[in-house]
Scaffold this motif. Sequence first.
Motif, PDB file in Angstrom:
ATOM      1  N   GLU A  94       0.835  -1.197   0.000  1.00 26.13           N
ATOM      2  CA  GLU A  94       0.000   0.000   0.000  1.00 26.13           C
ATOM      3  C   GLU A  94       0.877   1.257   0.000  1.00 26.13           C
ATOM      4  OE1 GLU A  94      -3.872   1.047   2.486  1.00 26.13           O
ATOM      5  OE2 GLU A  94      -2.044   1.232   3.695  1.00 26.13           O
ATOM      6  N   THR A  95       1.857   1.289   0.878  1.00 29.13           N
ATOM      7  CA  THR A  95       2.766   2.441   0.968  1.00 29.13           C
ATOM      8  C   THR A  95       3.567   2.594  -0.316  1.00 29.13           C
ATOM      9  OG1 THR A  95       2.921   2.126   3.355  1.00 29.13           O
ATOM     10  CG2 THR A  95       4.631   3.470   2.325  1.00 29.13           C
ATOM     11  N   LEU A  96       4.068   1.481  -0.827  1.00 29.18           N
ATOM     12  CA  LEU A  96       4.861   1.512  -2.063  1.00 29.18           C
ATOM     13  C   LEU A  96       4.013   2.006  -3.238  1.00 29.18           C
ATOM     14  CD1 LEU A  96       7.579   0.963  -3.370  1.00 29.18           C
ATOM     15  CD2 LEU A  96       6.911  -1.434  -3.610  1.00 29.18           C
ATOM     16  N   SER A 120       7.912   3.135   9.764  1.00 29.57           N
ATOM     17  CA  SER A 120       8.558   1.813   9.764  1.00 29.57           C
ATOM     18  C   SER A 120       8.438   1.143   8.398  1.00 29.57           C
ATOM     19  CB  SER A 120       7.994   0.920  10.860  1.00 29.57           C
ATOM     20  OG  SER A 120       6.638   0.646  10.622  1.00 29.57           O
ATOM     21  N   THR A 121       7.318   1.349   7.729  1.00 29.18           N
ATOM     22  CA  THR A 121       7.136   0.792   6.388  1.00 29.18           C
ATOM     23  C   THR A 121       8.093   1.462   5.402  1.00 29.18           C
ATOM     24  OG1 THR A 121       4.803   0.471   6.933  1.00 29.18           O
ATOM     25  CG2 THR A 121       5.410   0.242   4.635  1.00 29.18           C
ATOM     26  N   ILE A 122       8.233   2.764   5.514  1.00 33.37           N
ATOM     27  CA  ILE A 122       9.174   3.498   4.654  1.00 33.37           C
ATOM     28  C   ILE A 122      10.603   3.013   4.914  1.00 33.37           C
ATOM     29  CG2 ILE A 122      10.225   5.772   4.275  1.00 33.37           C
ATOM     30  CD1 ILE A 122       7.366   6.948   4.661  1.00 33.37           C
ATOM     31  N   ASP A 123      10.952   2.826   6.183  1.00 29.94           N
ATOM     32  CA  ASP A 123      12.290   2.311   6.528  1.00 29.94           C
ATOM     33  C   ASP A 123      12.522   0.938   5.902  1.00 29.94           C
ATOM     34  OD1 ASP A 123      12.764   4.603   8.007  1.00 29.94           O
ATOM     35  OD2 ASP A 123      12.319   3.651   9.945  1.00 29.94           O
ATOM     36  N   SER A 124      11.508   0.093   5.932  1.00 29.91           N
ATOM     37  CA  SER A 124      11.600  -1.246   5.347  1.00 29.91           C
ATOM     38  C   SER A 124      11.797  -1.170   3.829  1.00 29.91           C
ATOM     39  CB  SER A 124      10.327  -2.029   5.675  1.00 29.91           C
ATOM     40  OG  SER A 124      10.264  -3.216   4.940  1.00 29.91           O
ATOM     41  N   LEU A 125      11.046  -0.292   3.166  1.00 30.42           N
ATOM     42  CA  LEU A 125      11.172  -0.112   1.718  1.00 30.42           C
ATOM     43  C   LEU A 125      12.543   0.452   1.343  1.00 30.42           C
ATOM     44  CD1 LEU A 125       7.602   1.256   0.947  1.00 30.42           C
ATOM     45  CD2 LEU A 125       8.557  -0.938   0.177  1.00 30.42           C
ATOM     46  N   MET A 126      13.055   1.344   2.192  1.00 33.95           N
ATOM     47  CA  MET A 126      14.402   1.902   1.967  1.00 33.95           C
ATOM     48  C   MET A 126      15.453   0.800   2.106  1.00 33.95           C
ATOM     49  SD  MET A 126      14.511   5.542   1.812  1.00 33.95           S
ATOM     50  CE  MET A 126      16.006   5.932   2.651  1.00 33.95           C
ATOM     51  N   ALA A 127      15.318  -0.034   3.129  1.00 28.16           N
ATOM     52  CA  ALA A 127      16.279  -1.116   3.376  1.00 28.16           C
ATOM     53  C   ALA A 127      16.296  -2.109   2.216  1.00 28.16           C
ATOM     54  CB  ALA A 127      15.940  -1.835   4.678  1.00 28.16           C
ATOM     55  N   ARG A 128      15.151  -2.315   1.598  1.00 22.30           N
ATOM     56  CA  ARG A 128      15.061  -3.228   0.447  1.00 22.30           C
ATOM     57  C   ARG A 128      15.494  -2.557  -0.850  1.00 22.30           C
ATOM     58  NH1 ARG A 128      10.324  -7.468   1.183  1.00 22.30           N
ATOM     59  NH2 ARG A 128      11.292  -8.190  -0.721  1.00 22.30           N
ATOM     60  N   ILE A 144      11.628  15.038   4.100  1.00 20.47           N
ATOM     61  CA  ILE A 144      12.287  14.222   3.071  1.00 20.47           C
ATOM     62  C   ILE A 144      11.280  13.873   1.989  1.00 20.47           C
ATOM     63  CG2 ILE A 144      13.428  12.008   2.635  1.00 20.47           C
ATOM     64  CD1 ILE A 144      14.356  12.111   5.607  1.00 20.47           C
ATOM     65  N   ILE A 145      11.752  13.901   0.746  1.00 16.89           N
ATOM     66  CA  ILE A 145      10.927  13.513  -0.399  1.00 16.89           C
ATOM     67  C   ILE A 145      11.356  12.100  -0.810  1.00 16.89           C
ATOM     68  CG2 ILE A 145      10.325  14.036  -2.791  1.00 16.89           C
ATOM     69  CD1 ILE A 145      11.271  16.935  -2.205  1.00 16.89           C
ATOM     70  N   TYR A 146      10.379  11.216  -1.048  1.00 15.36           N
ATOM     71  CA  TYR A 146      10.664   9.839  -1.448  1.00 15.36           C
ATOM     72  C   TYR A 146      10.233   9.574  -2.885  1.00 15.36           C
ATOM     73  CZ  TYR A 146      11.300   9.130   3.533  1.00 15.36           C
ATOM     74  OH  TYR A 146      11.743   9.228   4.831  1.00 15.36           O
ATOM     75  N   VAL A 147      11.026   8.739  -3.571  1.00 12.80           N
ATOM     76  CA  VAL A 147      10.715   8.285  -4.929  1.00 12.80           C
ATOM     77  C   VAL A 147      11.088   6.798  -5.028  1.00 12.80           C
ATOM     78  CG1 VAL A 147      11.064  10.551  -6.033  1.00 12.80           C
ATOM     79  CG2 VAL A 147      12.982   8.959  -5.838  1.00 12.80           C
ATOM     80  N   THR A 148      10.589   6.137  -6.068  1.00 10.79           N
ATOM     81  CA  THR A 148      10.942   4.742  -6.294  1.00 10.79           C
ATOM     82  C   THR A 148      12.318   4.659  -6.957  1.00 10.79           C
ATOM     83  OG1 THR A 148       9.753   4.769  -8.409  1.00 10.79           O
ATOM     84  CG2 THR A 148       8.553   3.940  -6.478  1.00 10.79           C
ATOM     85  N   THR A 149      12.895   3.461  -6.968  1.00 10.79           N
ATOM     86  CA  THR A 149      14.239   3.236  -7.508  1.00 10.79           C
ATOM     87  C   THR A 149      14.202   2.279  -8.695  1.00 10.79           C
ATOM     88  OG1 THR A 149      14.613   1.306  -6.116  1.00 10.79           O
ATOM     89  CG2 THR A 149      15.227   3.468  -5.180  1.00 10.79           C
ATOM     90  N   THR A 150      15.361   2.057  -9.259  1.00  6.96           N
ATOM     91  CA  THR A 150      15.500   1.061 -10.323  1.00  6.96           C
ATOM     92  C   THR A 150      15.174  -0.330  -9.783  1.00  6.96           C
ATOM     93  OG1 THR A 150      17.208   2.413 -11.370  1.00  6.96           O
ATOM     94  CG2 THR A 150      17.115   0.106 -12.020  1.00  6.96           C
ATOM     95  N   ASP A 151      15.504  -0.599  -8.526  1.00 10.65           N
ATOM     96  CA  ASP A 151      15.155  -1.895  -7.920  1.00 10.65           C
ATOM     97  C   ASP A 151      13.644  -2.090  -7.861  1.00 10.65           C
ATOM     98  OD1 ASP A 151      17.770  -2.679  -7.642  1.00 10.65           O
ATOM     99  OD2 ASP A 151      17.901  -2.182  -5.507  1.00 10.65           O
ATOM    100  N   PHE A 152      12.895  -1.006  -7.708  1.00 15.11           N
ATOM    101  CA  PHE A 152      11.429  -1.072  -7.759  1.00 15.11           C
ATOM    102  C   PHE A 152      11.000  -1.590  -9.131  1.00 15.11           C
ATOM    103  CE2 PHE A 152       7.600   1.059  -9.348  1.00 15.11           C
ATOM    104  CZ  PHE A 152       6.649   0.654  -8.419  1.00 15.11           C
ATOM    105  N   LEU A 153      11.597  -1.032 -10.195  1.00 15.55           N
ATOM    106  CA  LEU A 153      11.265  -1.467 -11.553  1.00 15.55           C
ATOM    107  C   LEU A 153      11.603  -2.944 -11.730  1.00 15.55           C
ATOM    108  CD1 LEU A 153      12.606   1.591 -13.597  1.00 15.55           C
ATOM    109  CD2 LEU A 153      10.251   1.156 -12.893  1.00 15.55           C
ATOM    110  N   LYS A 154      12.789  -3.335 -11.244  1.00 17.52           N
ATOM    111  CA  LYS A 154      13.206  -4.742 -11.342  1.00 17.52           C
ATOM    112  C   LYS A 154      12.250  -5.650 -10.580  1.00 17.52           C
ATOM    113  CE  LYS A 154      17.341  -5.964 -10.470  1.00 17.52           C
ATOM    114  NZ  LYS A 154      18.662  -6.086  -9.850  1.00 17.52           N
ATOM    115  N   TYR A 155      11.875  -5.256  -9.369  1.00 15.43           N
ATOM    116  CA  TYR A 155      11.007  -6.080  -8.522  1.00 15.43           C
ATOM    117  C   TYR A 155       9.688  -6.390  -9.228  1.00 15.43           C
ATOM    118  CZ  TYR A 155       8.585  -7.790  -4.370  1.00 15.43           C
ATOM    119  OH  TYR A 155       7.893  -8.577  -3.478  1.00 15.43           O
ATOM    120  N   PHE A 156       9.142  -5.382  -9.916  1.00 20.41           N
ATOM    121  CA  PHE A 156       7.865  -5.557 -10.602  1.00 20.41           C
ATOM    122  C   PHE A 156       8.028  -5.881 -12.085  1.00 20.41           C
ATOM    123  CE2 PHE A 156       6.680  -3.263  -6.760  1.00 20.41           C
ATOM    124  CZ  PHE A 156       5.654  -4.070  -6.316  1.00 20.41           C
ATOM    125  N   ASN A 157       9.283  -6.071 -12.501  1.00 20.73           N
ATOM    126  CA  ASN A 157       9.610  -6.453 -13.878  1.00 20.73           C
ATOM    127  C   ASN A 157       9.000  -5.505 -14.917  1.00 20.73           C
ATOM    128  OD1 ASN A 157      10.923  -8.027 -15.760  1.00 20.73           O
ATOM    129  ND2 ASN A 157       9.170  -9.390 -16.035  1.00 20.73           N
TER     130      ASN A 157
END
Length: 176
Positions: A94-96, A120-128, A144-157
Amino acid sequence: MGKEYLKGLIEEILYIWAEPIDLEDLSAIIYDFNKKDIQRVLDEMIEERNSRESGLIIRKFDKSYQFTTRECHDRYFEKVIKKSEKKLSTSTLETLSIIAYKQPITRAEIDKIRGVNSQSTIDSLMARGLIKENGRLDKIGKPIIYVTTTDFLKYFNITSLEELPEINLDGDDYED
């Protein structure tokens, strides 16, 4: 040093790097070729590997490139490689999702949408490595401003955020 030399060099870098690498970093490493030539050769290598059904292909994730195996071959590797990666929980997904669709976004904005504290969910997403900090807002408290990463793209293919399914963020889909 010609095109074949450059192809070999790119293959070596993609193999050694093992993670997605963007064109800027490739250009910095291969400093005696210009970025345009590197891009042209990369595109050619992608096409060649796809057309000859090579085992290792080059995938593009946003503006980054990585050696990967073909998805259709995954079944052959399941017994060799054990996936120990835990699935994302409902609250984490949901957070992602909120970050992916609303980015750039602050924790306070996420909390407001979810109705609960998301730290805590944001911390978990950052750690991953699925999200990252992308600066701070010029407001009181400098959130702080948050955005997704290249690993996000990889995770969801997916190759880019444009491939995310369309959703109606206004809530007009619901009838009373």
